[in-house]
Design an enzyme around this catalytic site. Structure first.
Site, PDB file in Angstrom:
ATOM      1  N   ARG A 236     -40.653  50.358  75.733  1.00  0.00           N
ATOM      2  CA  ARG A 236     -40.548  50.481  77.385  1.00  0.00           C
ATOM      3  C   ARG A 236     -42.070  49.605  77.466  1.00  0.00           C
ATOM      4  O   ARG A 236     -42.910  50.623  76.698  1.00  0.00           O
ATOM      5  CB  ARG A 236     -40.297  51.079  78.668  1.00  0.00           C
ATOM      6  CG  ARG A 236     -39.652  50.940  78.507  1.00  0.00           C
ATOM      7  CD  ARG A 236     -37.965  52.396  79.785  1.00  0.00           C
ATOM      8  NE  ARG A 236     -38.833  51.552  81.207  1.00  0.00           N
ATOM      9  CZ  ARG A 236     -38.171  51.565  81.648  1.00  0.00           C
ATOM     10  NH1 ARG A 236     -36.949  51.455  80.971  1.00  0.00           N
ATOM     11  NH2 ARG A 236     -38.547  50.767  82.932  1.00  0.00           N
TER      12      ARG A 236
ATOM     13  N   ASP B  25     -32.632  55.828  72.292  1.00  0.00           N
ATOM     14  CA  ASP B  25     -34.169  55.640  73.213  1.00  0.00           C
ATOM     15  C   ASP B  25     -34.418  57.515  73.809  1.00  0.00           C
ATOM     16  O   ASP B  25     -35.516  57.970  73.906  1.00  0.00           O
ATOM     17  CB  ASP B  25     -34.093  55.254  74.259  1.00  0.00           C
ATOM     18  CG  ASP B  25     -34.091  53.863  74.604  1.00  0.00           C
ATOM     19  OD1 ASP B  25     -34.355  52.935  73.768  1.00  0.00           O
ATOM     20  OD2 ASP B  25     -33.489  53.315  75.564  1.00  0.00           O
ATOM     21  N   HIS B  26     -33.419  57.812  73.465  1.00  0.00           N
ATOM     22  CA  HIS B  26     -33.158  59.522  74.325  1.00  0.00           C
ATOM     23  C   HIS B  26     -32.975  60.122  73.274  1.00  0.00           C
ATOM     24  O   HIS B  26     -33.573  61.302  73.675  1.00  0.00           O
ATOM     25  CB  HIS B  26     -31.434  59.551  75.199  1.00  0.00           C
ATOM     26  CG  HIS B  26     -31.904  58.161  76.422  1.00  0.00           C
ATOM     27  ND1 HIS B  26     -32.780  58.333  77.558  1.00  0.00           N
ATOM     28  CD2 HIS B  26     -31.101  57.115  77.245  1.00  0.00           C
ATOM     29  CE1 HIS B  26     -32.541  57.598  78.325  1.00  0.00           C
ATOM     30  NE2 HIS B  26     -31.175  57.379  78.009  1.00  0.00           N
TER      31      HIS B  26
ATOM     32  N   GLU C  99     -25.974  39.863  76.773  1.00  0.00           N
ATOM     33  CA  GLU C  99     -25.780  41.269  76.356  1.00  0.00           C
ATOM     34  C   GLU C  99     -25.671  41.139  78.046  1.00  0.00           C
ATOM     35  O   GLU C  99     -26.555  41.239  78.948  1.00  0.00           O
ATOM     36  CB  GLU C  99     -26.464  41.943  76.461  1.00  0.00           C
ATOM     37  CG  GLU C  99     -25.665  43.529  76.069  1.00  0.00           C
ATOM     38  CD  GLU C  99     -27.401  44.550  75.607  1.00  0.00           C
ATOM     39  OE1 GLU C  99     -27.282  44.477  75.217  1.00  0.00           O
ATOM     40  OE2 GLU C  99     -26.569  45.514  76.276  1.00  0.00           O
TER      41      GLU C  99
ATOM     42  N   GLU D   8     -35.009  46.099  72.268  1.00  0.00           N
ATOM     43  CA  GLU D   8     -35.065  45.510  74.002  1.00  0.00           C
ATOM     44  C   GLU D   8     -36.359  46.035  74.385  1.00  0.00           C
ATOM     45  O   GLU D   8     -37.035  46.959  74.127  1.00  0.00           O
ATOM     46  CB  GLU D   8     -34.486  46.980  74.218  1.00  0.00           C
ATOM     47  CG  GLU D   8     -32.799  46.779  74.551  1.00  0.00           C
ATOM     48  CD  GLU D   8     -32.402  47.768  75.109  1.00  0.00           C
ATOM     49  OE1 GLU D   8     -32.626  48.802  76.051  1.00  0.00           O
ATOM     50  OE2 GLU D   8     -31.105  48.086  74.942  1.00  0.00           O
TER      51      GLU D   8
ATOM     52  N   HIS E 160     -40.644  57.167  76.310  1.00  0.00           N
ATOM     53  CA  HIS E 160     -39.719  57.499  74.652  1.00  0.00           C
ATOM     54  C   HIS E 160     -39.699  56.804  73.590  1.00  0.00           C
ATOM     55  O   HIS E 160     -41.016  57.265  73.260  1.00  0.00           O
ATOM     56  CB  HIS E 160     -38.775  57.058  75.805  1.00  0.00           C
ATOM     57  CG  HIS E 160     -37.502  55.915  76.259  1.00  0.00           C
ATOM     58  ND1 HIS E 160     -37.883  54.486  76.080  1.00  0.00           N
ATOM     59  CD2 HIS E 160     -36.664  55.904  77.130  1.00  0.00           C
ATOM     60  CE1 HIS E 160     -36.800  53.900  76.118  1.00  0.00           C
ATOM     61  NE2 HIS E 160     -36.445  54.436  77.223  1.00  0.00           N
TER      62      HIS E 160
ATOM     63  N   GLY F 160     -25.486  54.641  74.533  1.00  0.00           N
ATOM     64  CA  GLY F 160     -26.316  55.122  74.352  1.00  0.00           C
ATOM     65  C   GLY F 160     -27.287  56.596  75.001  1.00  0.00           C
ATOM     66  O   GLY F 160     -26.568  57.467  74.198  1.00  0.00           O
TER      67      GLY F 160
ATOM     68  N   HIS G 113     -24.720  49.015  78.312  1.00  0.00           N
ATOM     69  CA  HIS G 113     -25.113  49.523  79.252  1.00  0.00           C
ATOM     70  C   HIS G 113     -24.235  50.653  80.073  1.00  0.00           C
ATOM     71  O   HIS G 113     -22.729  50.453  80.735  1.00  0.00           O
ATOM     72  CB  HIS G 113     -26.215  49.534  80.604  1.00  0.00           C
ATOM     73  CG  HIS G 113     -26.514  49.781  81.761  1.00  0.00           C
ATOM     74  ND1 HIS G 113     -27.322  50.412  81.720  1.00  0.00           N
ATOM     75  CD2 HIS G 113     -26.604  50.735  82.700  1.00  0.00           C
ATOM     76  CE1 HIS G 113     -28.898  50.982  82.417  1.00  0.00           C
ATOM     77  NE2 HIS G 113     -27.562  51.339  83.339  1.00  0.00           N
ATOM     78  N   GLY G 114     -23.888  51.368  80.449  1.00  0.00           N
ATOM     79  CA  GLY G 114     -23.169  53.120  81.169  1.00  0.00           C
ATOM     80  C   GLY G 114     -21.779  53.173  80.376  1.00  0.00           C
ATOM     81  O   GLY G 114     -20.934  53.349  80.842  1.00  0.00           O
TER      82      GLY G 114
ATOM     83  N   HIS H  79     -35.462  50.249  73.395  1.00  0.00           N
ATOM     84  CA  HIS H  79     -36.219  50.313  74.167  1.00  0.00           C
ATOM     85  C   HIS H  79     -38.428  50.054  74.237  1.00  0.00           C
ATOM     86  O   HIS H  79     -38.514  51.486  74.499  1.00  0.00           O
ATOM     87  CB  HIS H  79     -35.398  50.277  75.585  1.00  0.00           C
ATOM     88  CG  HIS H  79     -36.415  49.390  76.652  1.00  0.00           C
ATOM     89  ND1 HIS H  79     -35.515  49.954  77.667  1.00  0.00           N
ATOM     90  CD2 HIS H  79     -37.385  48.652  77.092  1.00  0.00           C
ATOM     91  CE1 HIS H  79     -35.954  48.455  78.540  1.00  0.00           C
ATOM     92  NE2 HIS H  79     -37.207  48.377  77.783  1.00  0.00           N
TER      93      HIS H  79
ATOM     94  N   ARG I  99     -41.708  66.952  75.179  1.00  0.00           N
ATOM     95  CA  ARG I  99     -42.342  68.216  75.013  1.00  0.00           C
ATOM     96  C   ARG I  99     -44.019  67.665  73.841  1.00  0.00           C
ATOM     97  O   ARG I  99     -44.911  68.146  74.356  1.00  0.00           O
ATOM     98  CB  ARG I  99     -41.754  68.472  73.176  1.00  0.00           C
ATOM     99  CG  ARG I  99     -42.425  69.673  72.458  1.00  0.00           C
ATOM    100  CD  ARG I  99     -42.791  70.890  73.037  1.00  0.00           C
ATOM    101  NE  ARG I  99     -41.844  72.169  73.504  1.00  0.00           N
ATOM    102  CZ  ARG I  99     -41.867  73.271  72.839  1.00  0.00           C
ATOM    103  NH1 ARG I  99     -41.870  73.719  71.942  1.00  0.00           N
ATOM    104  NH2 ARG I  99     -41.011  74.004  74.292  1.00  0.00           N
TER     105      ARG I  99
HETATM  106  N1  PXP Z   1     -27.749  47.645  76.960  1.00  0.00           N
HETATM  107  C1  PXP Z   1     -29.156  47.554  77.497  1.00  0.00           C
HETATM  108  C2  PXP Z   1     -30.062  46.732  78.056  1.00  0.00           C
HETATM  109  C3  PXP Z   1     -29.565  48.791  78.133  1.00  0.00           C
HETATM  110  O1  PXP Z   1     -30.854  48.378  78.538  1.00  0.00           O
HETATM  111  C4  PXP Z   1     -29.261  49.611  78.285  1.00  0.00           C
HETATM  112  C5  PXP Z   1     -30.024  51.026  77.954  1.00  0.00           C
HETATM  113  O2  PXP Z   1     -29.786  51.244  79.800  1.00  0.00           O
HETATM  114  C6  PXP Z   1     -28.678  49.884  77.071  1.00  0.00           C
HETATM  115  C7  PXP Z   1     -27.451  49.123  76.918  1.00  0.00           C
HETATM  116  C8  PXP Z   1     -27.757  51.625  76.957  1.00  0.00           C
HETATM  117  O3  PXP Z   1     -27.302  52.165  78.067  1.00  0.00           O
HETATM  118  P1  PXP Z   1     -26.984  52.993  78.730  1.00  0.00           P
HETATM  119  O4  PXP Z   1     -27.993  54.450  77.427  1.00  0.00           O
HETATM  120  O5  PXP Z   1     -26.182  53.744  79.353  1.00  0.00           O
HETATM  121  O6  PXP Z   1     -25.260  53.574  77.336  1.00  0.00           O
END
Ligand code: PXP
Length: 246
Positions: free
Chosen positions: A52, A8-9, A158, A77, A57, A220, A198-199, A50, A17
């Site tokens: 959204r 995503d990032h 998950e 996602e 993104h 991510g 996540h994280g 994801h 941009r």
């Molecule tokens: N899994 C899910 C369901 C997410 O929504 C995300 C992004 O928030 C991630 C994994 C990856 O998280 P991170 O970018 O913090 O690694």
């Protein structure tokens, strides 16, 4: 344990941009497909993106490109919204992870409330499964939510590792890790398959990898950050190389 890389990032940086453009222009950097190919060369097992509702993104076009040409299984996602569900059923990714979505959040902040998820959530699980897509529900390691997930028809959960990742000290981290472990054990006993995400970063992975029976970690932000940090030197050198002889 497999690694799914959430890209995503990469799209976040591109949209910083090119946000005003309706479609993703071929010259828009960074190129999502190049990123997917680098993820594959690095040895990851899957791509996660994801889509959204606010398209902040990942864009619809990205999902199609990743599905057709990403070269790795795609985990999409999405919120359980009728609009995104329709797209998912057309794109037919290998897996869908249903997540909660609030517009004001920076990233997915909490797990799904499967207990009070309502008809739309169950309808989405059913429609996706009928299409042959593996379905996962993104939930906190809350035993009641895990039981509800096992009744939903989804194959996977998950587990949200955010509370663990954000714990302020080692005692907090140990407590959250124990919660995750209890969650994994209950889920497995109920016949669910378990991913986590996540994280997760380069230091807390040493803790996370102690959890039993996890299939895929979706990571991510920390991977994209590391790519930027360590890739900058090469990027600067490449530009200087091309400036030579001016
Ligand atoms: N899994 C899910 C369901 C997410 O929504 C995300 C992004 O928030 C991630 C994994 C990856 O998280 P991170 O970018 O913090 O690694």
């Amino acid at each position: 344990m497999k690694l799914g890389v959430n890209i995503d990032h990469v799209a976040t940086l591109r949209q910083a941009r090119y946000r005003s453009k309706q479609v993703v222009m071929p010259w828009a950097e960074p190129d999502i497909l190049e990123a997917a190919r680098a993820v594959k060369r690095g040895g990851a097992h899957g791509l996660t993106a994801h889509l959204r509702e606010d398209r902040r993104h990942i864009q619809d076009q990205d999902v199609w490109v990743l599905r057709r040409r990403g070269g790795l299984p795609l985990n999409l996602e999405m919120a359980a919204s009728p609009e995104i569900l329709k797209i998912a059923l057309k794109v037919c990714p290998d897996e869908v992870c249903i997540v909660p979505e609030r517009r004001e959040e920076v990233t997915t902040e909490g797990g799904l409330d499967v207990l009070r998820g309502g008809r739309q959530l169950l309808k989405s699980v059913e429609a996706l499964r009928k299409r042959g897509i593996l379905v996962s529900l993104f939930i906190a390691p809350d035993l009641r939510q895990i039981r509800a997930a096992s009744r939903s028809g989804a194959e996977f959960i998950e587990l949200h590792t955010g509370a663990f990742a954000e714990a302020r000290d080692a005692a907090g981290r140990r407590k959250e890790l124990a919660r995750l472990k209890r969650g994994v054990e209950l889920a497995i006993s109920l016949g669910l398959r378990v991913n986590a995400g996540h994280g997760i970063n380069y230091s807390n992975i040493a803790w996370i990898r102690k959890l039993p029976a996890l299939e895929t970690l979706n990571i991510g932000h920390s991977i994209v950050c590391r790519a930027l940090t360590f890739g900058l030197e090469r990027a600067v050198r490449d530009m200087l190389g091309r400036m030579k002889g001016a």
